[in-house]
Design an enzyme around this catalytic site. Structure first.
Site, PDB file in Angstrom:
ATOM      1  N   PHE A 152       8.842  -1.485  -0.214  1.00  0.00           N
ATOM      2  CA  PHE A 152       9.366  -1.454   1.148  1.00  0.00           C
ATOM      3  C   PHE A 152      10.789  -1.975   1.269  1.00  0.00           C
ATOM      4  O   PHE A 152      11.501  -1.661   2.209  1.00  0.00           O
ATOM      5  CB  PHE A 152       8.450  -2.268   2.090  1.00  0.00           C
ATOM      6  CG  PHE A 152       8.700  -3.756   2.036  1.00  0.00           C
ATOM      7  CD1 PHE A 152       9.741  -4.329   2.765  1.00  0.00           C
ATOM      8  CD2 PHE A 152       7.910  -4.584   1.245  1.00  0.00           C
ATOM      9  CE1 PHE A 152       9.983  -5.695   2.705  1.00  0.00           C
ATOM     10  CE2 PHE A 152       8.157  -5.940   1.168  1.00  0.00           C
ATOM     11  CZ  PHE A 152       9.195  -6.505   1.904  1.00  0.00           C
ATOM     12  N   LYS A 176       6.180   8.836  -3.393  1.00  0.00           N
ATOM     13  CA  LYS A 176       5.210   8.136  -2.526  1.00  0.00           C
ATOM     14  C   LYS A 176       5.992   6.963  -1.963  1.00  0.00           C
ATOM     15  O   LYS A 176       6.151   5.935  -2.598  1.00  0.00           O
ATOM     16  CB  LYS A 176       4.006   7.680  -3.362  1.00  0.00           C
ATOM     17  CG  LYS A 176       2.693   7.567  -2.598  1.00  0.00           C
ATOM     18  CD  LYS A 176       2.724   6.583  -1.462  1.00  0.00           C
ATOM     19  CE  LYS A 176       2.616   5.154  -1.929  1.00  0.00           C
ATOM     20  NZ  LYS A 176       2.869   4.182  -0.821  1.00  0.00           N
ATOM     21  N   GLU A 179       4.468   2.787   2.624  1.00  0.00           N
ATOM     22  CA  GLU A 179       3.871   3.097   3.934  1.00  0.00           C
ATOM     23  C   GLU A 179       4.448   2.211   5.031  1.00  0.00           C
ATOM     24  O   GLU A 179       4.251   2.450   6.206  1.00  0.00           O
ATOM     25  CB  GLU A 179       2.347   2.996   3.874  1.00  0.00           C
ATOM     26  CG  GLU A 179       1.769   1.630   3.565  1.00  0.00           C
ATOM     27  CD  GLU A 179       1.677   1.316   2.060  1.00  0.00           C
ATOM     28  OE1 GLU A 179       2.583   1.697   1.305  1.00  0.00           O
ATOM     29  OE2 GLU A 179       0.694   0.670   1.658  1.00  0.00           O
ATOM     30  N   ARG A 180       5.206   1.151   4.607  1.00  0.00           N
ATOM     31  CA  ARG A 180       5.791   0.276   5.613  1.00  0.00           C
ATOM     32  C   ARG A 180       7.165   0.767   6.076  1.00  0.00           C
ATOM     33  O   ARG A 180       7.610   0.424   7.147  1.00  0.00           O
ATOM     34  CB  ARG A 180       5.868  -1.157   5.075  1.00  0.00           C
ATOM     35  CG  ARG A 180       4.437  -1.737   4.985  1.00  0.00           C
ATOM     36  CD  ARG A 180       4.429  -3.143   4.518  1.00  0.00           C
ATOM     37  NE  ARG A 180       4.368  -3.221   3.071  1.00  0.00           N
ATOM     38  CZ  ARG A 180       4.391  -4.352   2.407  1.00  0.00           C
ATOM     39  NH1 ARG A 180       4.494  -5.490   3.054  1.00  0.00           N
ATOM     40  NH2 ARG A 180       4.329  -4.363   1.096  1.00  0.00           N
ATOM     41  N   SER A 229       5.527  -4.914  -6.644  1.00  0.00           N
ATOM     42  CA  SER A 229       5.162  -6.262  -7.070  1.00  0.00           C
ATOM     43  C   SER A 229       4.551  -6.237  -8.478  1.00  0.00           C
ATOM     44  O   SER A 229       4.029  -5.212  -8.925  1.00  0.00           O
ATOM     45  CB  SER A 229       4.168  -6.855  -6.074  1.00  0.00           C
ATOM     46  OG  SER A 229       3.044  -6.013  -5.991  1.00  0.00           O
ATOM     47  N   CYS A 284      14.270  -8.086  -5.044  1.00  0.00           N
ATOM     48  CA  CYS A 284      13.744  -8.467  -6.358  1.00  0.00           C
ATOM     49  C   CYS A 284      14.780  -9.235  -7.153  1.00  0.00           C
ATOM     50  O   CYS A 284      14.463  -9.935  -8.097  1.00  0.00           O
ATOM     51  CB  CYS A 284      13.329  -7.230  -7.134  1.00  0.00           C
ATOM     52  SG  CYS A 284      14.731  -6.197  -7.527  1.00  0.00           S
ATOM     53  N   GLU A 385       6.577 -15.622  -7.032  1.00  0.00           N
ATOM     54  CA  GLU A 385       7.624 -14.986  -6.234  1.00  0.00           C
ATOM     55  C   GLU A 385       7.280 -15.159  -4.751  1.00  0.00           C
ATOM     56  O   GLU A 385       6.180 -14.805  -4.329  1.00  0.00           O
ATOM     57  CB  GLU A 385       7.699 -13.490  -6.558  1.00  0.00           C
ATOM     58  CG  GLU A 385       8.772 -12.767  -5.743  1.00  0.00           C
ATOM     59  CD  GLU A 385       8.785 -11.252  -5.974  1.00  0.00           C
ATOM     60  OE1 GLU A 385       7.704 -10.629  -5.973  1.00  0.00           O
ATOM     61  OE2 GLU A 385       9.883 -10.681  -6.136  1.00  0.00           O
TER      62      GLU A 385
HETATM   63  P1  NAD Z   1       3.909  -3.503  -3.472  1.00  0.00           P
HETATM   64  O1  NAD Z   1       3.580  -3.693  -4.899  1.00  0.00           O
HETATM   65  O2  NAD Z   1       3.011  -4.074  -2.460  1.00  0.00           O
HETATM   66  O3  NAD Z   1       3.989  -1.932  -3.121  1.00  0.00           O
HETATM   67  C1  NAD Z   1       4.802  -1.044  -3.863  1.00  0.00           C
HETATM   68  C2  NAD Z   1       4.196   0.354  -3.785  1.00  0.00           C
HETATM   69  O4  NAD Z   1       2.902   0.338  -4.393  1.00  0.00           O
HETATM   70  C3  NAD Z   1       3.997   0.852  -2.346  1.00  0.00           C
HETATM   71  O5  NAD Z   1       4.369   2.212  -2.306  1.00  0.00           O
HETATM   72  C4  NAD Z   1       2.508   0.654  -2.107  1.00  0.00           C
HETATM   73  O6  NAD Z   1       1.966   1.629  -1.254  1.00  0.00           O
HETATM   74  C5  NAD Z   1       1.910   0.805  -3.493  1.00  0.00           C
HETATM   75  N1  NAD Z   1       0.724  -0.051  -3.693  1.00  0.00           N
HETATM   76  C6  NAD Z   1       0.515  -1.273  -3.160  1.00  0.00           C
HETATM   77  N2  NAD Z   1      -0.670  -1.779  -3.593  1.00  0.00           N
HETATM   78  C7  NAD Z   1      -1.194  -0.848  -4.420  1.00  0.00           C
HETATM   79  C8  NAD Z   1      -2.384  -0.788  -5.191  1.00  0.00           C
HETATM   80  N3  NAD Z   1      -3.257  -1.787  -5.183  1.00  0.00           N
HETATM   81  N4  NAD Z   1      -2.614   0.303  -5.927  1.00  0.00           N
HETATM   82  C9  NAD Z   1      -1.722   1.327  -5.952  1.00  0.00           C
HETATM   83  N5  NAD Z   1      -0.573   1.325  -5.235  1.00  0.00           N
HETATM   84  C10 NAD Z   1      -0.299   0.253  -4.488  1.00  0.00           C
HETATM   85  O7  NAD Z   1       5.411  -4.018  -3.278  1.00  0.00           O
HETATM   86  P2  NAD Z   1       6.210  -4.179  -1.914  1.00  0.00           P
HETATM   87  O8  NAD Z   1       5.648  -5.337  -1.173  1.00  0.00           O
HETATM   88  O9  NAD Z   1       6.333  -2.882  -1.217  1.00  0.00           O
HETATM   89  O10 NAD Z   1       7.651  -4.543  -2.480  1.00  0.00           O
HETATM   90  C11 NAD Z   1       8.054  -5.844  -2.791  1.00  0.00           C
HETATM   91  C12 NAD Z   1       7.884  -6.139  -4.267  1.00  0.00           C
HETATM   92  O11 NAD Z   1       8.618  -5.196  -5.031  1.00  0.00           O
HETATM   93  C13 NAD Z   1       8.434  -7.489  -4.657  1.00  0.00           C
HETATM   94  O12 NAD Z   1       7.555  -8.078  -5.587  1.00  0.00           O
HETATM   95  C14 NAD Z   1       9.766  -7.161  -5.301  1.00  0.00           C
HETATM   96  O13 NAD Z   1      10.225  -8.126  -6.209  1.00  0.00           O
HETATM   97  C15 NAD Z   1       9.441  -5.875  -5.982  1.00  0.00           C
HETATM   98  N6  NAD Z   1      10.643  -5.096  -6.253  1.00  0.00           N
HETATM   99  C16 NAD Z   1      11.068  -5.011  -7.537  1.00  0.00           C
HETATM  100  C17 NAD Z   1      12.238  -4.320  -7.822  1.00  0.00           C
HETATM  101  C18 NAD Z   1      12.739  -4.250  -9.232  1.00  0.00           C
HETATM  102  O14 NAD Z   1      13.671  -3.508  -9.462  1.00  0.00           O
HETATM  103  N7  NAD Z   1      12.197  -4.967 -10.179  1.00  0.00           N
HETATM  104  C19 NAD Z   1      12.967  -3.707  -6.800  1.00  0.00           C
HETATM  105  C20 NAD Z   1      12.479  -3.799  -5.499  1.00  0.00           C
HETATM  106  C21 NAD Z   1      11.319  -4.496  -5.234  1.00  0.00           C
END
Ligand code: NAD
Length: 502
Positions: A152, A176, A179-180, A229, A284, A385
């Site tokens: 998101f 994909k 969704e937020r 994450s 991140c 984190e």
């Molecule tokens: P998230 O892991 O909750 O969601 C990321 C994606 O995965 C979304 O599209 C979500 O719909 C999907 N998802 C969530 N739970 C899932 C599951 N159980 N099974 C399958 N798909 C699932 O992350 P977020 O809250 O949207 O984003 C923030 C996180 O992303 C932070 O931890 C941040 O550090 C990380 N991030 C990392 C980078 C990087 O380059 N390393 C860049 C941006 C964000």
């Protein structure tokens, strides 16, 4: 129930309504209002999207790479032309400030720029006369249908980084979106179409775990690019690998800024606060922890940082704050729990964001900044984190101790050192086990034409996110050996392993 601004998917070149009967709320984090309902795709809807993408793929693969690059250039120009609208959507659905949204769009466009060099990055190697009359060459081909799953916190930069090169080198791409924040991804779908991308080559499926699981399992999806994450990244990598896919999955970060006694502490404080609290710390690459080397450095810095943090302005983007709200009420509550935990574990609360006033009272998900001092390894606020404005100060006696602490942490996304001592900087960049390293820069995020990825629990798989590695990740290399013989040439059976092409 009546839907608020029901959103769509973008499948086969068109906006299509969701049929799963499952929806999720999209909020304006600055007001707490529901601004849209996003459909959550069923397995069948994802299958349909994959089917349309697969159908469209061969013609796109066979189009000249220069023509594809021209379409990418048009897309790039449309992004620039529609900057104001894109920024407005990002601010509304993510709560970012305008300045920050502009910054992420600019960085996202860097990835599109690099994608225009697909003709160059797809070049193979050629050898003549590797044997009698035989030439050998390597050639890069697109993979087919590939999927990107986005977080998101960068509604446009990360999707552009994950997908632009994938499109340019000839794949059919399914995004994909989170969704937020699905509205930005849907908006750029129209721009891709206007730029001339054939129907089916660019797809957005909105959804949650159900959609992701189908993308992971479906036999026609060749590669998965994930950013999110760490626990989900690990799951995506393991599951994708089980289904034989090429996967890169970037996870979270807990990034440190090491401060040597010789550094200019005024500069350090500004760098730490900007990189630590910008975007409500929802990056991140945000700096989570300031590691001061030496007691005096720690004491002096804590005082300067404390004063500056107390003065930060938090509010909705139209009030031009330093940072805006966090993404959801749920996220806000998780952050409040972390603050309580930090107190319980004995860290010293220098600034308590729970008590500070926010510029405008609203139902938005605002949180003023929190700063802990004397944080120690083992404390939850040090280890986990925290995706919100809670930052730490840690003290060590030596640089070696700081390096050891960082290297022992589970995550290894970004890190930076502030010093005027070249030898200390050199030792640090050599010994530190982190993917992206800065010297006197607040956020060491590489520019879009360099590769981007962390180490350890911040990245699973061997791909990178931005940069030329994208062209490698989204193509497969064939080795082709060719021999053309004169009809008159002697021809006989040979059962020896081909070691001598005479
Ligand atoms: P998230 O892991 O909750 O969601 C990321 C994606 O995965 C979304 O599209 C979500 O719909 C999907 N998802 C969530 N739970 C899932 C599951 N159980 N099974 C399958 N798909 C699932 O992350 P977020 O809250 O949207 O984003 C923030 C996180 O992303 C932070 O931890 C941040 O550090 C990380 N991030 C990392 C980078 C990087 O380059 N390393 C860049 C941006 C964000």
């Amino acid at each position: 129930m009546t839907k608020v601004n029901p959103l769509t998917h973008f499948i086969g070149g068109h906006h299509v309504e969701g049929t799963s009967e499952r929806f999720s709320n999209v909020y304006n984090p600055a007001t707490g209002e529901v601004i849209a309902n996003v459909p959550l795709a069923s397995k069948e809807e994802v299958q349909e999207a994959i089917g349309k993408a697969k159908e469209a793929f061969p013609a796109w693969r066979d189009m000249s790479v220069a023509k594809r690059a021209e379409i990418v250039l048009k897309f790039r120009n449309l992004l620039v032309e529609h900057t104001a609208k894109i920024i407005r959507i990002i601010c509304t659905e993510s709560g970012k400030t305008e300045e920050d949204a502009q910054g992420e769009l600019t960085r996202g466009i860097e990835s599109v720029d690099l994608a225009m060099s697909a003709p160059h990055l797809m070049k193979g190697e050629y050898s003549v006369n590797v044997g009698g009359g035989i030439n050998a060459y390597s050639a890069k081909y697109p993979l087919g249908v590939v999927a990107a799953i986005a977080p998101f916190n960068f509604p446009i930069m990360v999707p552009l980084a994950q997908t632009s090169m994938a499109v340019a080198v000839g794949n059919a791409v399914i995004l994909k979106a989170s969704e937020r924040v699905p509205m930005t991804a849907l908006y750029i779908s129209d721009l891709w179409k206007e730029a001339g991308v054939p129907d089916g080559i660019w797809t957005v499926v909105n959804g949650d775990k159900e959609a992701v699981n189908e993308l992971l399992a479906h036999k026609d999806v060749e590669a998965i690019s994930f950013v999110g994450s760490t626990p989900v990244a690990r799951y995506i990598y393991e599951t994708g690998a089980k289904y034989g896919k090429r996967v890169v999955a970037l996870g979270g970060g807990k990034n440190n800024m090491v401060v040597m006694p010789d550094a200019n502490l005024e500069q350090v404080a500004n760098a730490f606060i900007s990189a630590g609290y910008g975007a409500a710390s929802q990056r991140c690459m945000a700096i989570s922890t300031l590691i001061a080397v030496g007691k005096e450095t720690g004491d002096r810095l804590a005082k300067i940082v404390q004063e500056k943090v107390q003065a930060l302005k938090v509010g909705p983007y139209d009030e031009k704050p330093d940072y805006g709200p966090v993404i959801s009420q749920q996220a806000k509550e998780a952050i409040l729990t972390s603050i309580a935990q930090g107190e319980k574990e004995g860290a010293e609360l220098l600034v308590d964001g729970r008590q500070a006033a926010i510029t405008k009272e609203s139902a938005g998900f605002f949180l003023a900044p929190t700063l802990f001092d004397h944080v120690k390894p083992g404390m939850e606020i040090y280890e986990e984190e925290i995706f919100g404005p809670v930052r730490n100060i840690v003290r060590t006696e030596t640089l070696d101790e700081a390096i050891q602490l960082i290297n022992e942490h589970e995550l290894g996304n970004g890190v930076t050192i502030f010093t005027n001592d070249g030898l200390a900087a050199r030792k640090f960049t050599t010994e530190i086990d982190v993917g992206m390293v800065g010297v006197n820069v607040p956020i060491p995020i590489p520019v879009g034409y360099h590769n981007f990825a962390g180490f350890k629990g911040s990245r699973f798989g061997d791909g990178q996110m931005f940069g030329p590695d994208q062209a490698r990740f989204y193509t497969k290399t064939k080795m082709i050996s060719e021999r053309w013989v004169e009809p008159s040439e002697e021809n006989k059976l040979s059962f020896a392993f081909p070691s001598d092409y005479k």
